[in-house]
Design a protein around this motif. Structure first.
Motif, short mmCIF file in Angstrom:
data_model
loop_
_atom_site.label_atom_id
_atom_site.label_comp_id
_atom_site.label_asym_id
_atom_site.label_seq_id
_atom_site.Cartn_x
_atom_site.Cartn_y
_atom_site.Cartn_z
N THR A 125 0.82 -1.20 0.00
CA THR A 125 0.00 0.00 0.00
C THR A 125 0.86 1.25 0.00
O THR A 125 0.55 2.24 -0.67
N TRP B 201 -3.29 5.01 -10.81
CA TRP B 201 -3.86 3.84 -11.46
C TRP B 201 -4.75 4.25 -12.63
O TRP B 201 -5.46 5.26 -12.57
N ALA C 50 -11.04 4.31 -3.41
CA ALA C 50 -10.46 3.07 -3.90
C ALA C 50 -11.44 2.25 -4.72
O ALA C 50 -11.07 1.67 -5.76
N ASN D 112 -12.35 4.57 -8.16
CA ASN D 112 -11.21 3.81 -8.69
C ASN D 112 -9.92 4.64 -8.72
O ASN D 112 -9.06 4.44 -9.56
N ARG E 109 -7.11 4.55 -6.92
CA ARG E 109 -6.48 3.70 -5.92
C ARG E 109 -5.17 4.27 -5.39
O ARG E 109 -4.85 4.07 -4.22
#
Length: 300
Positions: free
Chosen positions: A35, A43, A262, A266, A268
């Motif tokens: 993480t 992303w 997340a 999306n 992330r």
């Protein structure tokens, strides 16, 4: 013992702790490191990521929604600590000699702890309902028109704190009760011979002797409160439906914001930066509590 014997004993010790150590490394340490790496990336919509350095953290520092979520989480954490003195009081009441039905009382207090958080949130969501909730029905009996507790910005946070205290007070009570029963009875007998009543014994013997237990409970409570998610998620939902709630800005927590970034939008890499910042916040507050506890012990 010879050197070879010590080496054999050490190898057996490592062999016994290896399964636990391997589990911690795979399921705890590796996800944290992964993480942390993802927090420096961005992303794409269909997977894949690119290295962006500190861009996510710079964005995090300038995001007003993050500041609001941190403030909400800290508010819930600080006000939720009211449950600790309440647990001490209830534990002292249950610790009295000759109290009938003490087992039933302990079960009643501890029952919310073993109840699934989702079930607790659904129950209180119904109790707080502004149209047919039991809380407003009881208030209507005495002529009070109750609000829609979760949808009103003025009452939403306080209603959530009540649920948090109610669901955790049983755990704290059991720990404090065990701590009280470990206090030597001779201290109370000596205090009684000196003319100290129950209230004075409580403040001069029980509370000082419970300080290590209270410290442990405060650490656990703060860490748990900073990770608040399930109660808010079930009681308010997520995405557009949750944002339609007028009190959404007063209830959004850091973990809920992480979830939305997340798994809803999306984003992330940014979500990873949020959760790493939360990890740093938890560590900083825990260190601060340890330092305050040392000063308290030195003062006492």
């Amino acid at each position: 013992m010879t050197t070879r014997g010590r080496r054999t004993e050490a190898l057996w010790g490592y062999a016994f702790i290896a399964p636990t150590g391997l589990g911690l490394a795979i399921f705890y340490l590796w996800p944290v490191l992964q993480t942390a790496y993802f927090s420096f990336t961005e992303w794409g919509a269909f997977g894949g990521h690119t290295w962006t350095g500190l861009d996510n953290y710079a964005r995090l520092l300038g995001d007003p929604e993050v500041g609001r979520a941190v403030l909400n989480t800290l508010t819930y954490t600080v006000l939720g600590l009211v449950g600790i003195p309440l647990a001490i009081v209830f534990a002292a009441l249950l610790n009295r000699k000759g109290l009938r039905g003490v087992g039933a009382y302990r079960t009643a207090f501890f029952l919310p702890v073993v109840t699934m958080p989702v079930a607790v949130a659904m129950l209180w969501r119904w109790l707080y309902n502004g149209d047919y909730g039991l809380v407003n029905q009881v208030l209507a009996v005495v002529g009070i028109d109750g609000p829609n507790w979760i949808a009103d910005p003025a009452t939403a946070m306080y209603a959530l704190i009540v649920v948090g205290i109610w669901s955790s007070i049983g755990y704290n009570l059991i720990i404090f009760l065990a701590g009280m029963q470990a206090i030597p009875k001779e201290l109370y007998e000596a205090a009684a011979m000196d003319g100290a009543g129950r209230i004075r014994q409580f403040f001069t013997i029980t509370l000082p002797m419970l300080s290590p237990t209270a410290f442990f409970i405060s650490i656990v409570s703060v860490i748990g409160s900073l990770q608040l998610f399930d109660l808010v998620f079930v009681m308010t939902g997520s995405g557009p439906a949750a944002r339609a709630n007028p009190a959404y800005g007063r209830l959004q927590t850091v973990v809920q914001l992480f979830y939305e970034r997340a798994f809803v939008t999306n984003d992330r890499g940014y979500a990873a930066a949020i959760v790493i910042a939360l990890l740093v916040l938890i560590a900083a507050l825990t260190v601060a509590q340890f330092r305050l506890q040392r000063k308290w012990v030195h003062y006492v």
